[in-house]
Design a protein around this motif. Structure first.
Motif, mmCIF file in Angstrom:
data_model
loop_
_atom_site.group_PDB
_atom_site.id
_atom_site.type_symbol
_atom_site.label_atom_id
_atom_site.label_comp_id
_atom_site.label_asym_id
_atom_site.label_seq_id
_atom_site.Cartn_x
_atom_site.Cartn_y
_atom_site.Cartn_z
ATOM 1 N N ALA A 172 0.850 -1.198 0.000
ATOM 2 C CA ALA A 172 0.000 0.000 0.000
ATOM 3 C C ALA A 172 0.884 1.246 0.000
ATOM 4 C CB ALA A 172 -0.898 -0.006 1.232
ATOM 5 N N ARG A 173 2.116 1.090 0.554
ATOM 6 C CA ARG A 173 3.079 2.183 0.610
ATOM 7 C C ARG A 173 4.470 1.574 0.611
ATOM 8 N NH1 ARG A 173 3.763 3.482 5.456
ATOM 9 N NH2 ARG A 173 5.977 4.028 5.425
ATOM 10 N N LEU A 174 5.396 2.203 -0.085
ATOM 11 C CA LEU A 174 6.768 1.692 -0.105
ATOM 12 C C LEU A 174 7.738 2.864 -0.160
ATOM 13 C CD1 LEU A 174 8.489 -0.914 -0.198
ATOM 14 C CD2 LEU A 174 8.446 -0.743 -2.682
ATOM 15 N N ASP A 175 8.592 2.984 0.858
ATOM 16 C CA ASP A 175 9.570 4.072 0.929
ATOM 17 C C ASP A 175 10.978 3.502 0.803
ATOM 18 O OD1 ASP A 175 7.510 5.914 1.526
ATOM 19 O OD2 ASP A 175 7.572 5.290 3.634
ATOM 20 N N THR A 176 11.879 4.295 0.224
ATOM 21 C CA THR A 176 13.279 3.885 0.171
ATOM 22 C C THR A 176 14.131 4.945 0.854
ATOM 23 O OG1 THR A 176 13.797 5.016 -1.902
ATOM 24 C CG2 THR A 176 12.915 2.790 -2.082
ATOM 25 N N SER A 177 15.280 4.527 1.417
ATOM 26 C CA SER A 177 16.186 5.526 2.001
ATOM 27 C C SER A 177 16.602 6.480 0.879
ATOM 28 C CB SER A 177 17.394 4.851 2.662
ATOM 29 O OG SER A 177 17.868 3.749 1.935
ATOM 30 N N PRO A 178 16.618 7.798 1.166
ATOM 31 C CA PRO A 178 16.754 8.793 0.091
ATOM 32 C C PRO A 178 18.023 8.649 -0.736
ATOM 33 C CG PRO A 178 16.918 9.826 2.274
ATOM 34 C CD PRO A 178 16.468 8.422 2.483
ATOM 35 N N GLU A 179 19.147 8.331 -0.093
ATOM 36 C CA GLU A 179 20.423 8.155 -0.798
ATOM 37 C C GLU A 179 20.965 6.790 -0.409
ATOM 38 O OE1 GLU A 179 22.482 10.593 -2.468
ATOM 39 O OE2 GLU A 179 20.722 11.898 -2.581
ATOM 40 N N PRO A 180 21.704 6.134 -1.283
ATOM 41 C CA PRO A 180 22.377 4.907 -0.839
ATOM 42 C C PRO A 180 23.355 5.256 0.286
ATOM 43 C CG PRO A 180 22.569 5.177 -3.234
ATOM 44 C CD PRO A 180 22.005 6.451 -2.684
ATOM 45 N N PHE A 181 23.465 4.365 1.266
ATOM 46 C CA PHE A 181 24.443 4.592 2.338
ATOM 47 C C PHE A 181 25.527 3.515 2.251
ATOM 48 C CE2 PHE A 181 20.954 2.051 4.023
ATOM 49 C CZ PHE A 181 21.581 1.023 4.724
ATOM 50 N N THR A 182 26.690 3.806 2.846
ATOM 51 C CA THR A 182 27.779 2.815 2.815
ATOM 52 C C THR A 182 27.627 1.908 4.025
ATOM 53 O OG1 THR A 182 29.197 4.486 3.838
ATOM 54 C CG2 THR A 182 29.453 4.132 1.471
ATOM 55 N N LEU A 183 27.536 0.606 3.748
ATOM 56 C CA LEU A 183 27.387 -0.406 4.795
ATOM 57 C C LEU A 183 28.762 -1.023 5.053
ATOM 58 C CD1 LEU A 183 25.431 -2.193 6.548
ATOM 59 C CD2 LEU A 183 25.450 -3.788 4.631
ATOM 60 N N GLN A 184 29.197 -0.967 6.303
ATOM 61 C CA GLN A 184 30.532 -1.448 6.666
ATOM 62 C C GLN A 184 30.471 -2.892 7.144
ATOM 63 O OE1 GLN A 184 32.487 1.100 9.539
ATOM 64 N NE2 GLN A 184 33.553 -0.641 10.424
ATOM 65 N N LEU A 185 31.224 -3.762 6.477
ATOM 66 C CA LEU A 185 31.423 -5.130 6.933
ATOM 67 C C LEU A 185 32.904 -5.281 7.264
ATOM 68 C CD1 LEU A 185 29.239 -7.110 4.372
ATOM 69 C CD2 LEU A 185 28.680 -6.601 6.740
ATOM 70 N N PRO A 186 33.301 -6.321 7.986
ATOM 71 C CA PRO A 186 34.707 -6.429 8.371
ATOM 72 C C PRO A 186 35.685 -6.421 7.198
ATOM 73 C CG PRO A 186 33.388 -7.930 9.673
ATOM 74 C CD PRO A 186 32.478 -7.356 8.638
ATOM 75 N N ASN A 187 35.260 -6.906 6.028
ATOM 76 C CA ASN A 187 36.206 -6.976 4.905
ATOM 77 C C ASN A 187 35.810 -6.123 3.704
ATOM 78 O OD1 ASN A 187 34.011 -8.715 4.383
ATOM 79 N ND2 ASN A 187 35.207 -9.883 2.912
ATOM 80 N N LEU A 188 34.603 -5.524 3.730
ATOM 81 C CA LEU A 188 34.087 -4.807 2.563
ATOM 82 C C LEU A 188 33.289 -3.588 2.958
ATOM 83 C CD1 LEU A 188 32.394 -7.739 0.590
ATOM 84 C CD2 LEU A 188 34.565 -6.698 0.007
ATOM 85 N N TRP A 189 33.192 -2.647 2.015
ATOM 86 C CA TRP A 189 32.153 -1.618 2.040
ATOM 87 C C TRP A 189 31.149 -1.954 0.930
ATOM 88 C CZ3 TRP A 189 31.550 1.973 5.692
ATOM 89 C CH2 TRP A 189 32.656 2.392 6.430
#
Length: 430
Positions: A297-314
């Motif tokens: 009925a409604r679907l929102d997305t975060s306005p900008e992509p964000f960087t997700l930090q993992l131990p070995n990757l962004w």
């Protein structure tokens, strides 16, 4: 344990009796899992562990998810459920893992355990799931059989597996990437995900608990899972449904972590401004929105992509959140969104054809949906990434892939697969 399928007549279907009760404490969860056949879904120390097997639903082919969803809905409707906790993961639960491709030789499964141990929001519970034998008294008797809650097993060393390239050696992978770029530049498609495979052999039968524990300790912010020999730690939420709320996390665009703090910040900033990675990410988000929107009925997305930090990757990440609009179950939504552009490509049909041609192996359950569903159809599903499938003969097949777009460089994509293999290779003592 019995098997059932979508064609079973109503009168032939088993009836499940389910009882969930609160208990004092179950931490830690992983050491209570079955060492040989672990069933587990966890993040940040919370989740569910399954023991034993009351029932198994197996499907295959193009309608594998749809058939499993229909069979599950019918089973859940018939079940006698007494849930005294009422949290996500309580009541009737099945753990699931589905093949990536319609034509895969791998079976897709929903496994209903005999016993579920769970922890969430500081509360713990035990669920017993049994087959009813007919009358209500027998049903209550079946559900009240005391199945012993296992004590945490002592910590074991991680089993050592030596991996070697599978069907496609590194130089062939680089050639496949170059061919994919040629096709993209020729206008055949915008993006295709190409994966590699590593193979090894597991000798210690009971070592999987230690491997899973290593994944959970090293990657606490991922979904750590074990279903029917498929184990891994996925950062990507395919879809989550909880009392009418729908959410998902889309990942596309990757870079390595930096050696020091300043270098690490620079890498994250470069990823956030990379035209190549932002374009790849935008395709993945558009694909997810297009497939989820008709059910919400409604679907929102975060306005900008964000960087997700993992131990070995962004990673570049976007979160989607909405309200369910049509009563779909979590498996119905899995059917709608799989395979996403993040693991197949764009346009989807062309990308699936190209990756099947260029990869050179059956992905099995790699990049397929993995997770759980409850009796109301709610559940949590991830994409089976950073994973390995352990076969009954001890063969371990690990997988990693990259999104190929017009300015992809074969050597860089190969290096990215090496980074993505790290969690599972290290979890097996590598």
């Amino acid at each position: 344990m019995i098997r059932t399928d979508a064609s079973a007549h109503h009168s032939d279907r088993p009836r499940l009796v389910v009882r969930t009760e609160p208990v004092e404490e179950l931490a830690p969860l992983i050491p209570r899992a079955d060492p040989r056949h672990p069933l587990l879904w966890m993040r940040r120390g919370e989740g569910i562990v399954g023991l034993g097997e009351t029932l198994r639903i197996e499907t295959s082919g193009p309608s594998r998810i749809e058939d499993a969803a229909a069979t599950w809905t019918a089973l859940a409707a018939d079940a006698d459920i007494d849930d005294r906790v009422g949290l996500p993961g309580t009541g009737l639960v099945a753990f699931g893992a589905f093949a990536f491709a319609d034509e895969s030789a791998s079976t897709s499964v929903l496994v209903v355990p005999e016993l579920v141990l769970g922890r969430r929001e500081g509360r713990a519970w035990v669920t017993r799931i049994a087959l009813a034998t007919g009358d209500d008294e027998a049903a209550d008797a079946a559900a009240s059989v005391v199945l012993e809650i296992p004590e945490p097993a002592p910590k074991r060393r991680v089993p050592r597996v030596t991996f070697t390239p599978g069907a496609v050696p590194p130089e062939e992978y680089e050639s496949a990437v170059a061919e994919a770029v040629r096709r993209i530049d020729g206008g055949e498609l915008e993006k295709v995900v190409l994966a590699r495979q590593l193979l090894g052999e597991l000798h210690e039968e009971d070592g999987l608990r230690a491997t899973i524990n290593r994944l959970a300790e090293d990657y606490p912010d991922t979904w750590v899972y074990a279903v029917d020999g498929l184990i891994g730690a996925s950062p990507e939420t395919l879809v989550r449904v909880d009392h009418g709320t729908v959410s998902a996390r889309v990942l596309a665009g990757t870079t390595a972590r930096g050696a020091g703090e300043a270098s690490d910040r620079e890498r994250a900033a470069a990823l956030a401004h990379s035209a190549k990675d932002l374009a790849e990410h935008a395709l993945a988000v558009a694909s997810a929105v297009k497939r989820l929107a008709p059910h919400t009925a409604r679907l929102d997305t975060s306005p900008e992509p964000f960087t997700l930090q993992l131990p070995n990757l962004w990673h570049l990440a976007t979160d989607l959140k909405g309200t369910l609009g049509d009563g779909s179950s979590s498996l119905d939504l899995v059917q709608a969104v799989h395979p996403t552009a993040a693991v197949a490509g764009t346009p989807r049909r062309v990308a699936l054809h190209v990756l099947a041609e260029l990869e050179g192996f059956d992905r099995g359950r790699y990049a397929g949906p993995v997770g759980w569903i409850d009796g109301d159809g709610d559940g949590e599903w991830a994409i089976a990434l950073r994973c390995a499938q352990i076969s009954p003969d001890g063969t371990v097949a690990a997988y990693a892939g990259c999104g190929i777009v017009h300015d992809s460089e074969p050597a860089d994509e190969l290096a990215e697969t090496v980074m993505k293999f790290r969690p599972i290779v290290e979890a097996f003592g590598g």
